[in-house]
Design an enzyme around this catalytic site. Sequence first.
Site, PDB file in Angstrom:
ATOM      1  N   ASP A 298      -7.375   0.669  -3.108  1.00 31.39           N
ATOM      2  CA  ASP A 298      -6.046  -0.120  -2.536  1.00 31.39           C
ATOM      3  C   ASP A 298      -6.164  -0.689  -1.374  1.00 31.39           C
ATOM      4  O   ASP A 298      -5.504  -1.977  -1.241  1.00 31.39           O
ATOM      5  CB  ASP A 298      -5.112   1.013  -2.579  1.00 31.39           C
TER       6      ASP A 298
ATOM      7  N   ASP B 187      -8.808  -4.038  -1.871  1.00 32.57           N
ATOM      8  CA  ASP B 187      -8.415  -5.075  -2.662  1.00 32.57           C
ATOM      9  C   ASP B 187      -7.546  -6.161  -1.653  1.00 32.57           C
ATOM     10  O   ASP B 187      -7.712  -7.345  -1.972  1.00 32.57           O
ATOM     11  CB  ASP B 187      -7.635  -4.839  -3.649  1.00 32.57           C
ATOM     12  N   GLY B 188      -6.970  -5.742  -0.751  1.00 29.85           N
ATOM     13  CA  GLY B 188      -6.340  -6.308   0.390  1.00 29.85           C
ATOM     14  C   GLY B 188      -7.438  -7.168   1.069  1.00 29.85           C
ATOM     15  O   GLY B 188      -7.266  -8.419   1.518  1.00 29.85           O
TER      16      GLY B 188
ATOM     17  N   ARG C 204      -7.838 -11.326   1.550  1.00 26.13           N
ATOM     18  CA  ARG C 204      -7.885 -12.223   2.627  1.00 26.13           C
ATOM     19  C   ARG C 204      -9.466 -12.827   2.944  1.00 26.13           C
ATOM     20  O   ARG C 204      -9.384 -13.972   3.368  1.00 26.13           O
ATOM     21  CB  ARG C 204      -7.712 -11.374   3.942  1.00 26.13           C
TER      22      ARG C 204
ATOM     23  N   THR D 150      -2.597 -13.594  -4.559  1.00 30.29           N
ATOM     24  CA  THR D 150      -1.787 -13.876  -5.616  1.00 30.29           C
ATOM     25  C   THR D 150      -0.735 -13.254  -5.974  1.00 30.29           C
ATOM     26  O   THR D 150      -0.715 -11.966  -5.474  1.00 30.29           O
ATOM     27  CB  THR D 150      -2.759 -14.143  -6.988  1.00 30.29           C
TER      28      THR D 150
ATOM     29  N   ASP E  52      -1.180  -4.512  -7.905  1.00 30.33           N
ATOM     30  CA  ASP E  52      -1.435  -3.557  -6.834  1.00 30.33           C
ATOM     31  C   ASP E  52      -0.147  -2.500  -6.674  1.00 30.33           C
ATOM     32  O   ASP E  52      -0.344  -1.244  -6.540  1.00 30.33           O
ATOM     33  CB  ASP E  52      -1.649  -4.120  -5.498  1.00 30.33           C
TER      34      ASP E  52
ATOM     35  N   ASP F 269      -0.005   1.476  -7.875  1.00 29.49           N
ATOM     36  CA  ASP F 269       0.454   2.520  -7.025  1.00 29.49           C
ATOM     37  C   ASP F 269       1.605   3.383  -7.584  1.00 29.49           C
ATOM     38  O   ASP F 269       1.526   4.767  -7.524  1.00 29.49           O
ATOM     39  CB  ASP F 269       0.836   1.862  -5.659  1.00 29.49           C
TER      40      ASP F 269
END
Length: 298
Positions: A82, A85-86, A90, A96, A103, A107
């Site tokens: 999790d 992916d952020g 970046r 998107t 995401d 969660d």
Amino acid sequence: MTDVRARKPQGQTPNGSNRKLNGHANPSERHAQSTEPTENIFLFYPNIIGYSRIILAIASLYYMPLHPRTCSLLYSISCLLDALDGVAARRFDQSTRFGAVLDMVTDRCTTSCLLVFLSSAFPRWALLFQGLISLDFASHYMHMYATLAMGSSGQSHKKIDQSRSRLLHLYYNNRIVLFVFCALNELFFIALYLLSFSSPILSPSLLPTNDGPGASSQPGTPAHPSSMLFATPGSAWAMELARANKMDSFWPWVIAGVSLPVMAGKQILNVIQLVKASKWLAEGDIEIRRAQGLPKRK
């Protein structure tokens, strides 16, 4: 007398720019549109990581009734991705709206599935776990809807104005705070999951115990588990067989004790988020009613 002024080419405006003819783009515009590169949002790196999280979560659910170690490992990797992916979004400039929703939905679903299992493992606390599931879904749904309805076009649900809530602003805009709260919140529930297999204090025996001579005094010791496999519900004998692995409950207790305050703080933030989003939507409703001349004066 002959008109010597130059005749404007068909399809050209007075300033010389091309225009659409009969509602259709001219050939040069069509060529530019056809040569413009197209992107497949579904194959962006952050979204591929999101799909991997879903696969790992499904695998952890498969192992959840019988194999606590394997389930915990797969579930933990899914949660750690999790944060990855952020970073990928970046790094490759691939943030998107689809990825953000994917995401958030992942969660909510993974945590809810774990809480559903805990509800069956700890029936006395089932109402509490059900309340946590409801609060989590209600808080995030209300917040997402308020952002879409009241926020600016394309505004992310993580973009919280400090004047609206300092705590939520800190939670969503400080990556360290966000990671710590999310990680320890999940760790607390994972610790409870492990304790449901290893701690006879929290989870007593689900099968009849042998009280005869030579019987074990350890709570939760099943009597003739092989003969009871088909005589009791699956969840009961599954837990008893998993306890036969002699899991040590020390570290699950430590993890649960350390992460409990953060988990409680996360639930407080969910309540704040729900209240703030509700008030934001109510403010929008008041503005709409005023624009419509409501309430009408008698």
